[in-house]
Design a protein around this motif. Structure first.
Motif, PDB file in Angstrom:
ATOM      1  N   THR A  94      56.850  15.251  89.584  1.00 24.02           N
ATOM      2  CA  THR A  94      57.254  16.873  89.770  1.00 24.02           C
ATOM      3  C   THR A  94      58.380  16.602  90.384  1.00 24.02           C
ATOM      4  N   GLU A  95      59.023  17.977  90.435  1.00 22.84           N
ATOM      5  CA  GLU A  95      60.249  18.206  91.196  1.00 22.84           C
ATOM      6  C   GLU A  95      60.207  17.439  92.658  1.00 22.84           C
ATOM      7  N   THR A  96      58.988  17.225  93.179  1.00 22.72           N
ATOM      8  CA  THR A  96      58.704  16.935  94.578  1.00 22.72           C
ATOM      9  C   THR A  96      59.236  15.703  94.696  1.00 22.72           C
ATOM     10  N   THR A  97      59.156  14.684  93.592  1.00 21.84           N
ATOM     11  CA  THR A  97      60.059  13.221  93.618  1.00 21.84           C
ATOM     12  C   THR A  97      61.426  13.434  92.837  1.00 21.84           C
ATOM     13  N   THR A  98      61.385  14.242  92.178  1.00 17.46           N
ATOM     14  CA  THR A  98      62.611  14.337  91.215  1.00 17.46           C
ATOM     15  C   THR A  98      63.734  14.971  91.866  1.00 17.46           C
ATOM     16  N   LEU A  99      63.785  16.041  92.656  1.00 14.38           N
ATOM     17  CA  LEU A  99      64.427  16.951  93.171  1.00 14.38           C
ATOM     18  C   LEU A  99      64.590  16.930  94.538  1.00 14.38           C
ATOM     19  N   CYS A 100      63.271  16.898  95.221  1.00 12.49           N
ATOM     20  CA  CYS A 100      63.148  17.115  96.748  1.00 12.49           C
ATOM     21  C   CYS A 100      63.352  15.676  97.401  1.00 12.49           C
ATOM     22  N   SER A 101      63.623  15.931  98.713  1.00 14.85           N
ATOM     23  CA  SER A 101      63.813  14.754  99.608  1.00 14.85           C
ATOM     24  C   SER A 101      63.536  14.784 100.889  1.00 14.85           C
ATOM     25  N   GLY A 102      63.381  13.990 101.696  1.00 20.65           N
ATOM     26  CA  GLY A 102      63.177  14.080 103.366  1.00 20.65           C
ATOM     27  C   GLY A 102      62.046  14.785 103.702  1.00 20.65           C
ATOM     28  N   GLY A 103      60.907  14.498 102.611  1.00 18.80           N
ATOM     29  CA  GLY A 103      59.532  15.123 103.035  1.00 18.80           C
ATOM     30  C   GLY A 103      59.638  16.525 102.549  1.00 18.80           C
ATOM     31  N   LEU A 104      60.415  17.214 101.946  1.00 18.04           N
ATOM     32  CA  LEU A 104      60.155  18.392 101.319  1.00 18.04           C
ATOM     33  C   LEU A 104      59.415  18.367 100.344  1.00 18.04           C
ATOM     34  N   ILE A 105      58.683  19.087  99.535  1.00 21.43           N
ATOM     35  CA  ILE A 105      57.983  19.252  98.370  1.00 21.43           C
ATOM     36  C   ILE A 105      58.349  20.500  97.672  1.00 21.43           C
ATOM     37  N   TRP A 106      57.971  20.366  96.308  1.00 20.87           N
ATOM     38  CA  TRP A 106      58.592  21.566  95.554  1.00 20.87           C
ATOM     39  C   TRP A 106      57.168  22.721  95.699  1.00 20.87           C
TER      40      TRP A 106
ATOM     41  N   VAL B  46      56.052  25.805  93.959  1.00 18.94           N
ATOM     42  CA  VAL B  46      56.119  26.331  92.606  1.00 18.94           C
ATOM     43  C   VAL B  46      56.373  27.920  92.301  1.00 18.94           C
ATOM     44  N   THR B  47      55.998  28.455  93.438  1.00 28.69           N
ATOM     45  CA  THR B  47      56.252  29.908  93.610  1.00 28.69           C
ATOM     46  C   THR B  47      57.582  30.331  93.664  1.00 28.69           C
ATOM     47  N   ALA B  48      58.146  29.472  94.679  1.00 28.89           N
ATOM     48  CA  ALA B  48      59.799  29.867  95.156  1.00 28.89           C
ATOM     49  C   ALA B  48      60.592  29.140  94.180  1.00 28.89           C
ATOM     50  N   THR B  49      60.199  28.023  93.483  1.00 23.35           N
ATOM     51  CA  THR B  49      60.830  27.205  92.412  1.00 23.35           C
ATOM     52  C   THR B  49      62.257  26.618  93.424  1.00 23.35           C
ATOM     53  N   SER B  50      61.843  26.071  94.223  1.00 24.54           N
ATOM     54  CA  SER B  50      62.677  25.370  95.147  1.00 24.54           C
ATOM     55  C   SER B  50      61.794  24.584  96.169  1.00 24.54           C
ATOM     56  N   CYS B  51      62.621  23.310  96.747  1.00 23.94           N
ATOM     57  CA  CYS B  51      61.962  22.418  97.714  1.00 23.94           C
ATOM     58  C   CYS B  51      61.636  23.094  98.749  1.00 23.94           C
ATOM     59  N   ALA B  52      60.509  22.977  99.407  1.00 30.34           N
ATOM     60  CA  ALA B  52      60.512  23.707 100.712  1.00 30.34           C
ATOM     61  C   ALA B  52      59.619  22.661 101.790  1.00 30.34           C
ATOM     62  N   ASP B  53      59.813  23.254 103.259  1.00 24.84           N
ATOM     63  CA  ASP B  53      58.919  22.308 103.977  1.00 24.84           C
ATOM     64  C   ASP B  53      57.479  22.554 103.630  1.00 24.84           C
ATOM     65  N   PRO B  54      56.641  21.373 103.763  1.00 23.13           N
ATOM     66  CA  PRO B  54      55.308  21.582 103.571  1.00 23.13           C
ATOM     67  C   PRO B  54      54.283  22.370 104.363  1.00 23.13           C
ATOM     68  N   GLN B  55      55.280  22.593 105.352  1.00 20.49           N
ATOM     69  CA  GLN B  55      54.426  23.617 106.466  1.00 20.49           C
ATOM     70  C   GLN B  55      54.599  25.088 106.101  1.00 20.49           C
ATOM     71  N   ASP B  56      55.370  25.509 105.166  1.00 19.46           N
ATOM     72  CA  ASP B  56      55.591  26.807 104.825  1.00 19.46           C
ATOM     73  C   ASP B  56      54.093  27.259 104.246  1.00 19.46           C
ATOM     74  N   ASP B  57      54.067  28.720 104.836  1.00 20.55           N
ATOM     75  CA  ASP B  57      52.754  29.347 104.555  1.00 20.55           C
ATOM     76  C   ASP B  57      52.461  29.653 103.107  1.00 20.55           C
ATOM     77  N   GLY B  58      53.309  29.754 102.164  1.00 22.43           N
ATOM     78  CA  GLY B  58      53.096  29.860 100.875  1.00 22.43           C
ATOM     79  C   GLY B  58      52.817  28.606 100.099  1.00 22.43           C
ATOM     80  N   ILE B  59      52.491  27.473 100.873  1.00 23.32           N
ATOM     81  CA  ILE B  59      51.998  26.184 100.173  1.00 23.32           C
ATOM     82  C   ILE B  59      50.762  25.888 100.780  1.00 23.32           C
ATOM     83  N   ASP B  60      49.648  25.912  99.841  1.00 29.73           N
ATOM     84  CA  ASP B  60      48.281  25.579 100.255  1.00 29.73           C
ATOM     85  C   ASP B  60      48.021  24.084 100.183  1.00 29.73           C
ATOM     86  N   ASN B  61      46.726  23.875 100.830  1.00 28.19           N
ATOM     87  CA  ASN B  61      46.439  22.261 100.892  1.00 28.19           C
ATOM     88  C   ASN B  61      46.175  21.583  99.729  1.00 28.19           C
ATOM     89  N   ASP B  62      45.954  22.066  98.739  1.00 27.09           N
ATOM     90  CA  ASP B  62      45.523  21.580  97.285  1.00 27.09           C
ATOM     91  C   ASP B  62      47.166  21.249  96.864  1.00 27.09           C
TER      92      ASP B  62
END
Length: 177
Positions: free
Chosen positions: A30-42, A44-60
């Motif tokens: 996914t975009e997590t490995t193709t677009l994001c870097s530095g520990g950021l993950i994709w 899906v809701t925001a359609t951008s790379c985000a800090d994995p600690q963001d509240d909008g990202i769930d554990n799954d």
């Protein structure tokens, strides 16, 4: 009979086994490995790379990212995502952590993570399989075999955990993701 079983294990498609779940396929790229870097993950809701600690990202979503990052060889990024898990240091998180640390070559640290996971849940078959694989990587086959025995004793005969560890003991090859 034992030879036939070992031969069957050698024939298993080991690279298709995936860390932390029962999926028989590699994690989706996914975009997590193709677009994001530095520990950021994709996100899906925001359609951008985000800090994995963001509240909008769930554990799954975090676990899926960890799996993808581990497969891509980005251990430090995977560890950063693991540290954002809101469920804390559960045996599931510790199992993933042990796997990522082992893949990063930090065997002693991985042993500690697996031990902590098994202290919380002695029936965590995946943690036992990965612990056994760490022992295989250390050429401690007696310890690896002891984990295989534990898996079987805990109703793990016929599971992916048993098959993967038995194959690792037989071939010396451990899972790559």
């Amino acid at each position: 009979m034992r030879f036939a079983f070992s031969l069957c294990l050698v024939m298993l498609p080991l690279p298709a086994l995936a860390v932390g779940d029962e999926s028989a396929s590699a994690p989706a790229v996914t975009e997590t490995t193709t677009l994001c870097s530095g520990g950021l993950i994709w996100d899906v809701t925001a359609t951008s790379c985000a800090d994995p600690q963001d509240d909008g990202i769930d554990n799954d979503a975090r676990f899926a990212a960890v799996r993808e990052l581990a497969y891509a060889g980005k251990a430090e990024d995977a560890l950063r995502v693991l540290s954002a898990m809101t469920e804390g240091e559960t045996d599931r998180v510790l199992t993933y952590k042990g796997f990522v640390l082992r893949k990063a070559g930090r065997l002693e640290d991985s042993l500690a993570a697996y031990d902590a996971a098994l202290t919380q849940n002695p029936n965590n078959l995946l943690a036992r399989a990965y612990l056994g694989m760490a022992y295989v990587a250390m050429n401690e086959l007696a310890l690896a075999s002891a984990q295989l025995d534990e898996i079987r004793a805990r109703n793990g005969a016929g599971t992916r955990a048993e098959a993967a560890l038995a194959a690792a003991i037989t071939t010396g090859e451990t899972l790559t993701y």
